[in-house]
Scaffold this motif. Structure first.
Motif, PDB file in Angstrom:
ATOM      1  N   ASN A   1     -37.233 -36.637 -32.798  1.00 43.56           N
ATOM      2  CA  ASN A   1     -38.573 -36.240 -32.359  1.00 43.56           C
ATOM      3  C   ASN A   1     -39.309 -37.533 -32.077  1.00 43.56           C
ATOM      4  O   ASN A   1     -38.717 -38.605 -32.165  1.00 43.56           O
ATOM      5  CB  ASN A   1     -39.281 -35.393 -33.436  1.00 43.56           C
TER       6      ASN A   1
ATOM      7  N   ASP B   1     -43.891 -35.009 -34.831  1.00 42.10           N
ATOM      8  CA  ASP B   1     -42.923 -34.017 -34.350  1.00 42.10           C
ATOM      9  C   ASP B   1     -43.095 -33.681 -32.870  1.00 42.10           C
ATOM     10  O   ASP B   1     -42.890 -32.529 -32.454  1.00 42.10           O
ATOM     11  CB  ASP B   1     -42.988 -32.743 -35.208  1.00 42.10           C
TER      12      ASP B   1
ATOM     13  N   GLN C   1     -38.389 -30.678 -33.886  1.00 46.98           N
ATOM     14  CA  GLN C   1     -39.677 -30.899 -33.237  1.00 46.98           C
ATOM     15  C   GLN C   1     -40.585 -29.680 -33.399  1.00 46.98           C
ATOM     16  O   GLN C   1     -40.145 -28.613 -33.781  1.00 46.98           O
ATOM     17  CB  GLN C   1     -39.440 -31.146 -31.752  1.00 46.98           C
TER      18      GLN C   1
END
Lengths: 395, 395, 395, 395
Positions: free
Chosen positions: C246, C254, C294
């Motif tokens: 990420n 994220d 993510q």
């Protein structure tokens, strides 16, 4: 793909772009632990200017050299300016020095002792004289003052003394001069710097008047600061006077601009292009001065500067290639990924061919780094510059 | 309130505590911008040791002085050791120097050229000789090696070369010697240091053997790193060899320990006390060596060291006063605020009276900072030490 | 320019590359302030797998989906695996959850109460059952445990309890299983996390045995940490089990991998390529698992994942195009700028044409982002998935 | 030792000090991973005010409660105000909410769509009505707007839309009202917040007029930012409207103020005392509003708030005990260590006895934390507040 029109406009803008080189990049620099020398390093302001002219010779976009007083003190500044002109460059911003006098241990423009402050102010009168002698219009002031321990001095009193000192310096300026006020979060002091952030610099510039503007050094922020936001905000309030370009991973690392985070440099240049601030301002007033301020601690100086210039050019070219219609349309539509992609598509573009074309159209070699390396100039310098003392921050 | 028993045990522990002083704290230091001198600064190793002895004279807990080679190179180390003993102190850790040779521009123990690595390894043989001559048992190695640009060198190859170099240095040790391996996140290199974190230091120590241990310099971490956690973990795996104490707000600021964040220093000492690691290990083996490593850039050196020692003492005293029964009971009960309060109650305690009592019981003035200031010693040094070159990192 | 051979080898390596998708990326996520929903978001594990399969359909390199227990709890895991296979993907790592039970307020595997620890250990027995039912071989453990206040709990005791808990979990594994141990500097606790850094994760993995490896989440470090160095070091000691990819600008943001700093992602992939760790290990043992982790808080999920996959591909392609002979030659020669340029030349290359060729040779559309956008699939999902509760971290 | 005069003046100042409590501290809060509940947590604004009143009952210095709209929306605000008065407290600042509407996914006051902006502006009209109904004079605006990806939106256009929206909100104010504009570096957006720093907040306040002032939340800065410097500067330019007190180690951790770095809180209060800004301004105009803004994720709410209040009191007491004559004399003399010591001597003082005396002289128990714990109130709440939904950020 890049449209022919956008490409043509990008070439025009790139042709007009200028980047100012710091004379001190051609002397030695290092850390508190060690300053490494290298064969052929310049020994005086004349050699530093000659070296800077090499960078301009190979890149075509670096026509000015910033001086640092007293490191570049000479007897005859008009002669120095004439020498620069012969070499094909001009004198740019004049940088004052507020950190190397023994008296400045506890401050210069903020010192509790008026006599020390007066001395520091008087130094700027000398700098203004250098400006007049060399045709420079930018007086750049980086205030290294600060404190190492909580309580060491009165933070507020230091601001008030600073405001007074700056007022006196501002009063020295001619109408066409600018005072460029830099900020820095830390170093050489480690508790509180007296101009630690853009807000403080702006507060002082607003108090001074229209000739005072902020200098943004890309290495002078806290970790994770969004620098392009500050660029945008300073442009918005009409107070972005200049950049000191370099790059950093940790502190004020003063690495080659674009070496640590090329996407950040691109985003910065994107704000410049978005605000149409790449060239001099349309009303004839001075625009943003794009200056380098770096330390080539372990790499050779002239190639280091050439690489820096080409890095800025690449970031600028990418910013100019952004499809702004597509970008704005996606932004207006709230298309998060589409708008982001409009930006990153330009970043993903390989602009080296475009810059090669730019250079060839100006009669330059398409690859300045390779051309300089092949020139034998570095070896020539090493052979020629024997003896003497290499220039460094100390002189 | 503090129980009489806990107070008595604290006094006993404080009586046994020792803090090691760095010889280089008595020479000049500064930043890459400027090194300020001051009247009376020591000019050679003998004067540095004499100055360190002053700190011990006033505090009673600083009986050792670390040397740095080559800064403290002398012809006769036995004589230097004897001089130290006359002054009432002993020679502590021997620090090697891997950053001031011109050859080390691209690395020392990690350099691609074996000849450079060999030279750096051989330097440690000299250091081991100094250890034998002075009775020192700690060889401290801070590796300044690193790179400034991505791609500049092969990170993995550098680790492998480092492992090999360390193995050769380790082989030089006598059985009673320790190799203390320090880590640092950045400076003097700004892309990747070769021992940037405790994990890397530990990986190498594990490969070397039981005589290799980690040095934790409190200024060598990324922002927001929890240092007391690392202290705990290194103690847990039996590899905390020593501290380099100082304090920081930004980078490796090397300010007086406890000056920037006294609560952090207290939390560190709390982990030490919790693990019963304040003194030498119970089995007679060497314990944690509590060393200072600081730069008194603008403040006077001897008072700066006295202040540092008393700051460590205050943090230690507070840690010793923690009511551990109450703390552990609250922790076991999941009483978040109660457990936190058990810790902070000790921190809120004014331990200056306790330390005054400690000193008076040892025949010392209760306030070493005030006593030294009143002694006139600083003026005497300024009067006596005229001429010569003040010591600094360069010599 | 890129040599034809290097280009061909790059295409081969890119053909073999796989990236694992997290099921939870297809549910809603957000911040503590707000979780925004969107039309068409998946409502259960089956729909999440179907969505992940779309990403694989358009990119061709995302053939596995990580599950998270209990978010992806179903009655019949074999049926879920079969459904995945029908969709063209397989079940990847099984992620345990140690943060959503009310009992875990003060910790899970580190909790002072053995009953709570036993419950957290037992949860992993369930996860291992899911692995057996789905053919997964990776058990991924992110320990969210930590404390908010100094003194709240005994840091050392927590480590010892953790070591014991991990040992019990490790004992549950089949011989072909791996335990992947993630670390994180902070959040959801804000004083001390119990596995805050790679060093701590490694210490525990070394104690456990060869089936335990470290997971590096690119968002879980202190500011200014050099992540590619850690990648190199973990590869060097044979303990890099997986990535959670990420990107971040501040905390554990994220964001889409490669969105914040594409040069960093390239440098990470460069270490992977340099160590020949892109594919499964040559000895048939498991290699590095390249996983995404993510949160698509404001952008659409499937396009967000496609963009993530193509970002990893672009960084990988650039790493594969590095002229390693030129790089190593310059590194050996100490040519700082030349070695750096050997790396950055590859980064400056526009690899989109290469990746388009790769996809077309596999019968895919050259631009997966555009192809998915044009497919109408997103509108179809919005029309089909009416009613029910959209998946999120809670379920 | 502290002089009797200074001690007496400190007691007077501490008697006049007030700290404002946030209603939302009495509801549940947490991270994106989990919100833990606890027995007895307030379920509506009335119970939150009742809980706040408990804090005032035990500390005597927390006579106001900030409301958050819509979390504290009630039918009859006059009745709420009357209820507060009965409980012994008053309504303080009214906080608007710009982050929980689905429409705000891409922004509120900065949104590209005027309709969304109008809705966000109109929300402030509601807040001003609440101010009129409750007698509140402070409208506090924290702008959560920002972007997650470079290019996602036009940073400059967002500033211009923000300036316009703020102008419209400012126009809603009565003459005795203030608009308090908060800034935050990141979260809930992770690329660029629209008011990320004090400079941006100040730029907008200057454009609005004298009724606009800056709010400094101690958790909203980049790592290593010197917060007391900002306090000093905002006081110097007359624009420090309020604090949101809390503490942090990493991000916006919202821990108990003073828990992470008590010396920092002391330095902040020292700037307040130095500028004589502890009370209402001498000219009768509103001074700095000292508010708490915290999340008691794992600790009980009322004790968490009591501890927060006492932490602020302790820092204030220490700041009041600084021997300012000695401090200023040492500062003027350039006595670095002496000036630092003048500050730290006050910090080292145990002020718990002074605060105990303060409380007893007001008829309160000397230790509010212990007194509340002994009161049985927490158990009573747990027994009484059965059923219903506990308040949290969502309601």
């Amino acid at each position: 793909m890049t449209s022919p029109d956008r490409r043509a406009r990008a070439l025009d803008a790139l042709r007009a772009q200028t980047i100012e080189l710091p004379s001190w990049a051609f002397g030695n620099s290092g850390t508190r632990f060690k300053v490494f020398g290298a064969p052929g390093v310049a020994r005086d302001p004349w050699e530093k200017i000659a070296d800077a002219a090499q960078v301009h010779r190979y890149t075509g976009v670096a026509p000015r050299v910033s001086l640092h007083i007293p490191w570049d003190r000479v007897e005859d500044y008009a002669a120095l300016g004439a020498f620069a002109a012969e070499q094909g460059v001009a004198i740019g911003a004049i940088n004052s020095n507020l950190f190397q006098d023994d008296e400045y241990r506890l401050g210069s423009l903020t010192h509790a002792d008026r006599a020390v402050r007066d001395r520091a102010i008087a130094h700027h009168a000398e700098c203004v004289e250098v400006m007049r002698a060399t045709g420079s219009t930018d007086l750049k002031l980086w205030l290294p003052d600060g404190t190492n321990y909580a309580g060491q001095d009165d933070l507020r009193a230091r601001q008030d003394r600073l405001a007074d000192s700056l007022q006196q310096i501002y009063a020295l300026l001619d109408p066409e001069h600018r005072l460029l006020v830099e900020y820095k979060i830390y170093e050489p002091y480690f508790y509180a710097m007296d101009i630690p952030d853009w807000g403080t610099s702006l507060v002082h510039c607003l108090a001074l008047g229209d000739q005072a503007q902020v200098v943004l050094d890309t290495g002078h922020h806290a970790p994770s600061t969004n620098i392009e936001f500050i660029v945008m905000q300073l442009l918005r309030v009409g107070r972005l006077g200049a950049f000191d370009f370099n790059s950093r991973n940790y502190g004020d690392d003063d690495l080659i601009v674009g070496a640590a985070d090329p996407f950040q440099l691109f985003r910065i240049m994107n704000e410049i292009v978005e605000a149409d601030a790449l060239g001099r301002a349309g009303d004839g007033t001075a625009g943003v001065n794009f200056m380098l301020d770096q330390c080539h601690n372990i790499e050779p100086k002239i190639p280091g500067q050439i690489r820096s210039v080409t890095n800025v050019q690449e970031a600028t070219a990418k910013a100019l290639l952004v499809d702004r219609d597509a970008l704005h349309t996606a932004q207006q539509a709230g298309d998060v990924l589409g708008a982001h992609a409009a930006l990153t598509d330009a970043f993903a573009t390989d602009v080296r061919p475009l810059l090669a074309e730019l250079r060839e159209s100006a009669g330059l070699h398409p690859d300045p780094n390779a051309a300089y390396a092949a020139s034998g100039h570095q070896d020539q310098l090493a052979a020629d510059r024997v003896g003497g003392t290499q220039a460094s921050w100390g002189a």
